[in-house]
Scaffold this motif. Structure first.
Motif, short mmCIF file in Angstrom:
data_model
loop_
_atom_site.label_atom_id
_atom_site.label_comp_id
_atom_site.label_asym_id
_atom_site.label_seq_id
_atom_site.Cartn_x
_atom_site.Cartn_y
_atom_site.Cartn_z
N PRO A 46 0.82 -1.32 -0.10
CA PRO A 46 -0.01 0.08 -0.09
C PRO A 46 0.92 1.23 -0.06
O PRO A 46 0.43 2.10 -0.74
CB PRO A 46 -0.77 -0.10 1.50
N LEU A 47 1.95 1.38 0.48
CA LEU A 47 2.68 2.37 0.77
C LEU A 47 3.41 2.69 -0.80
O LEU A 47 3.60 3.99 -1.18
CB LEU A 47 4.04 2.23 1.61
N MET A 48 4.01 1.55 -1.67
CA MET A 48 4.39 1.75 -2.70
C MET A 48 3.32 2.57 -3.80
O MET A 48 3.80 3.27 -4.40
CB MET A 48 5.03 0.58 -3.13
N VAL A 49 2.12 1.78 -3.51
CA VAL A 49 1.01 2.08 -4.45
C VAL A 49 0.80 3.63 -4.29
O VAL A 49 0.75 4.39 -5.06
CB VAL A 49 -0.10 1.43 -4.42
N ALA A 50 0.87 4.10 -2.91
CA ALA A 50 0.36 5.34 -2.65
C ALA A 50 1.47 6.43 -3.05
O ALA A 50 1.19 7.26 -3.57
CB ALA A 50 0.30 5.55 -1.11
N GLY A 51 2.97 6.07 -3.05
CA GLY A 51 4.11 6.63 -3.47
C GLY A 51 3.83 7.07 -4.85
O GLY A 51 4.07 8.14 -5.44
N LEU A 52 3.42 6.07 -5.72
CA LEU A 52 3.27 6.09 -7.35
C LEU A 52 2.39 6.86 -7.61
O LEU A 52 2.29 7.78 -8.68
CB LEU A 52 3.33 4.66 -7.90
N VAL A 53 0.98 6.61 -6.86
CA VAL A 53 -0.11 7.58 -7.22
C VAL A 53 0.27 9.16 -6.86
O VAL A 53 -0.24 10.06 -7.61
CB VAL A 53 -1.38 7.20 -6.59
N LEU A 54 0.97 9.47 -5.54
CA LEU A 54 1.20 10.61 -5.39
C LEU A 54 2.36 11.32 -6.33
O LEU A 54 2.06 12.45 -6.70
CB LEU A 54 1.91 10.46 -3.80
N MET A 55 3.07 10.42 -6.80
CA MET A 55 4.06 11.01 -8.10
C MET A 55 3.15 11.41 -9.16
O MET A 55 3.57 12.37 -9.86
CB MET A 55 5.01 10.05 -8.37
N ALA A 56 2.34 10.53 -9.58
CA ALA A 56 1.47 10.83 -10.73
C ALA A 56 0.66 12.34 -10.29
O ALA A 56 0.34 13.03 -11.10
CB ALA A 56 0.40 9.64 -11.20
N ALA A 57 -0.14 12.20 -9.23
CA ALA A 57 -0.58 13.67 -8.79
C ALA A 57 0.38 14.90 -8.83
O ALA A 57 -0.04 15.79 -9.27
CB ALA A 57 -1.15 13.54 -7.35
N THR A 58 1.45 14.53 -8.47
CA THR A 58 2.54 15.60 -8.54
C THR A 58 2.98 16.12 -9.98
O THR A 58 2.91 17.34 -10.10
CB THR A 58 3.88 15.33 -7.95
N ALA A 59 3.17 15.14 -10.90
CA ALA A 59 3.19 15.48 -12.28
C ALA A 59 2.09 16.27 -12.69
O ALA A 59 2.39 17.08 -13.76
CB ALA A 59 3.71 13.91 -12.80
N TRP A 60 0.99 15.66 -12.52
CA TRP A 60 -0.46 16.35 -13.20
C TRP A 60 -0.35 17.82 -12.68
O TRP A 60 -0.79 18.64 -13.47
CB TRP A 60 -1.45 15.51 -12.75
N TRP A 61 -0.15 18.08 -11.26
CA TRP A 61 0.01 19.26 -10.72
C TRP A 61 0.98 20.13 -11.46
O TRP A 61 0.63 21.31 -11.86
CB TRP A 61 0.46 19.42 -9.16
N PHE A 62 1.85 19.95 -11.77
CA PHE A 62 3.33 20.62 -12.54
C PHE A 62 2.74 20.90 -13.77
O PHE A 62 2.98 21.96 -14.48
CB PHE A 62 4.51 20.09 -12.40
N SER A 63 1.83 19.87 -14.41
CA SER A 63 1.52 20.09 -15.80
C SER A 63 0.34 21.19 -16.22
O SER A 63 -0.05 21.60 -17.06
CB SER A 63 1.05 18.73 -16.23
N GLN A 64 -0.35 21.62 -14.90
CA GLN A 64 -1.35 22.55 -14.92
C GLN A 64 -0.99 24.10 -14.56
O GLN A 64 -1.91 24.86 -14.44
CB GLN A 64 -2.50 22.21 -13.88
N MET A 65 0.41 24.24 -14.15
CA MET A 65 0.80 25.40 -13.75
C MET A 65 0.92 26.50 -15.05
O MET A 65 1.05 26.35 -16.24
CB MET A 65 2.30 25.17 -13.50
N PRO A 66 0.17 27.96 -14.92
CA PRO A 66 0.07 28.89 -15.52
C PRO A 66 1.49 29.65 -15.74
O PRO A 66 2.49 29.19 -14.97
CB PRO A 66 -0.74 29.85 -14.94
N PRO A 67 1.76 30.29 -16.76
CA PRO A 67 3.31 30.92 -17.06
C PRO A 67 3.87 31.73 -15.90
O PRO A 67 5.03 31.89 -15.76
CB PRO A 67 3.19 31.65 -18.19
#
Length: 527
Positions: A353-374
């Motif tokens: 569960p920890l490893m799955v949570a870490g990978l999902v968290l990284m996906a959310a992090t990458a998606w967060w960065f992909s939505q940043m305005p200039p």
């Protein structure tokens, strides 16, 4: 020690340090643990500083992203060759001579890198650094098991992990401050004091060992075969951006040649009575599953590590020093997470569960960065950086604990060498892939933006007129104001193209992380 030996000055220094005998057994053990953490942290520090400062180093050498991939490949090849020979060298010369010599070689490569003025010099320098520093991680982790008994080993492992994450935390901010207050060469010079301290510590603190003469020959044939395979595969990857459409057959032939050489090497090692790479001992399903997850982790981590400095500094226009401290903030989150993990880990019977949570968290992090305005500033990136920092703790620490549990004491060293070989392959591949994808996507987006500007002549002329008027009000004549407005427009298009390209790659990272999370959830070998 024989008279006239090249080690004579260091030997006299070692003899003069008899005061170490006044330390208690536990204090001497702690010094050894700190030495192993320092030597390993040194390699992480230098590599993270290099990747963080890659755009400045490549610019200082007047090179391009393809050249960065070549420089990364040189380090990876040197490192992998040394990892393959780590066992032979440590047995042949003993760990004290071996690690002291390796650190001196690493320092020599660092000096050559700092004094490089052209790409060929930097490639040679990184190869020397790879040969010297490539096996530090492997050797020091093996020494944790060799030098410390079952009661002291957990403390040694904790200090070892803290050294790795401390080096990772220091690297970005240290590199940013060195460049901000100096030149890109200072990134290399800044590592030398740490390397010198580790070299001195290795000579003074590591125990003597009688060199073994029953180690056989150096097995240069398999080593050269492996090196040729890796260089060929790396060349195929580096040229993929340029040849995939113009020369697809040539690219396919180069890649096929590299894979064929690698297959011959693996076949030879599988059937050899005294192989360089002990494949037969590493067939355990749990170990192989863990190795696959290691590869995925290093791919995602290195791709993200290469991308973030470019994304923050060049796409969002955050100052260099602030970008370095943002990266260091994420690493400090990792360091804090380790202390928490070490306290609660004994009570966690299931790590999946920890490893799955870490990978999902990284996906959310990458998606967060992909939505940043200039115009996003450092505060807008904070939550993403927290996720980026926790990713390593939640994924790599549990994987490390589970992967090698299936291996016996004799197999551990072989397993760790193989894991670090894979780490170098994944790191080199990820950095090269990031450089190639970013350049490719940026060119495509830049062309699209230019086309879009051309499709809106009225809006473009209005913006140009307003900018020319603003520049004229500052005292520029009409010609200068027009050229200045064109430069401003081109700068905006380049920044927007780089931002969109970075955000597209972050979406790719999110997909990779989600795919890895799904695999981790479905597999049954890592509990």
């Amino acid at each position: 020690m024989k008279p006239g030996s090249p080690w004579q000055p260091l030997w006299r220094l070692r003899v003069s340090m008899r005061w170490l005998r006044w330390l208690s057994h536990r204090q001497r053990q702690t010094l050894l643990m700190m030495l192993l953490a320092l030597a390993t942290g040194l390699e992480f520090l230098e590599n993270i500083m290099f990747v963080f400062a890659s755009s400045h180093i490549v610019g200082g050498l007047d090179a391009d992203p393809r050249s960065f991939a070549l420089v990364q490949a040189a380090y990876a090849v040197g490192s992998m060759l040394m990892i393959l020979k780590q066992q032979w060298l440590s047995r042949r010369f003993g760990y004290r001579y071996y690690l002291t010599g390796a650190l001196l070689l690493f320092m020599a490569g660092t000096v050559v890198a700092a004094t490089s003025h052209a790409l060929p010099q930097m490639v040679v320098a990184r190869f020397i650094q790879g040969v010297g520093g490539g096996a530090l991680f492997t050797s020091c982790r093996i020494l944790v098991n060799v030098l410390f008994g079952p009661t002291a080993r957990p403390r040694a492992t904790r200090i070892f992990m803290i050294g790795i994450f401390s080096g990772s935390a220091l690297g970005p901010a240290f590199a940013a401050e060195l460049i901000d207050h100096g030149v890109w060469q200072d990134v290399f010079y800044g590592v030398l004091p740490f390397a010198a301290l580790a070299t001195l510590g290795a000579w003074l603190l590591l125990p003597d060992a009688e060199p073994r003469t029953d180690t056989g020959g150096p097995a240069l044939g398999p080593l050269l075969l492996f090196g040729a395979a890796i260089v060929t595969l790396q060349a195929a990857l580096t040229e993929a951006r340029f040849d995939v459409f113009s020369h697809p057959l040539r690219l396919a032939l180069v890649a096929a040649a590299g894979l064929a050489l690698l297959a011959v090497f693996l076949w030879h090692q599988w059937h050899h009575s005294e192989p360089v790479l002990h494949l037969r001992a590493l067939r355990h399903p749990v170990y192989l599953t863990g190795l696959a997850m290691y590869f995925v982790y290093y791919m995602i981590s290195n791709l993200s590590g290469y991308l973030f400095p470019i994304y923050a500094e060049q796409a969002l226009k955050i100052p260099l020093a602030a970008t370095g401290w943002l990266n260091t903030f994420a690493a400090l989150v990792s360091l804090a997470g380790i202390f928490v993990y070490l306290q609660v880990a004994p009570r966690l019977t299931r790590k999946k569960p920890l490893m799955v949570a870490g990978l999902v968290l990284m996906a959310a992090t990458a998606w967060w960065f992909s939505q940043m305005p200039p115009d996003a500033g450092p505060p807008a990136l904070a939550w993403g950086l927290v996720g980026k920092g926790l990713f390593g703790v939640l994924v790599i620490i549990p994987i490390a604990g589970l992967t090698f549990r299936a291996l016996g004491p004799d197999e551990f060293a072989h397993g760790y060498r193989s894991k670090n070989l894979m780490r170098q392959v994944a790191g080199s591949f990820a950095s090269a892939l990031g450089a190639v994808l970013l350049q490719n996507r940026q060119f495509a987006v830049h062309d699209s933006l230019l086309h879009a500007v051309g499709q809106r002549p009225a809006e473009t002329e209005h913006w140009m007129a307003a900018m020319q008027a603003a520049l004229a009000a500052r005292g520029f004549d009409a010609a200068q104001a027009h050229l200045g407005a064109l430069a401003q427009l081109n700068g905006l298009i380049e920044q927007q193209a780089r931002l969109i390209a970075c955000e597209d790659i972050y979406r790719l990272i999110a997909v990779l992380a989600l795919g890895a999370a799904a695999y981790m959830l479905l597999q049954r070998r890592l509990p």
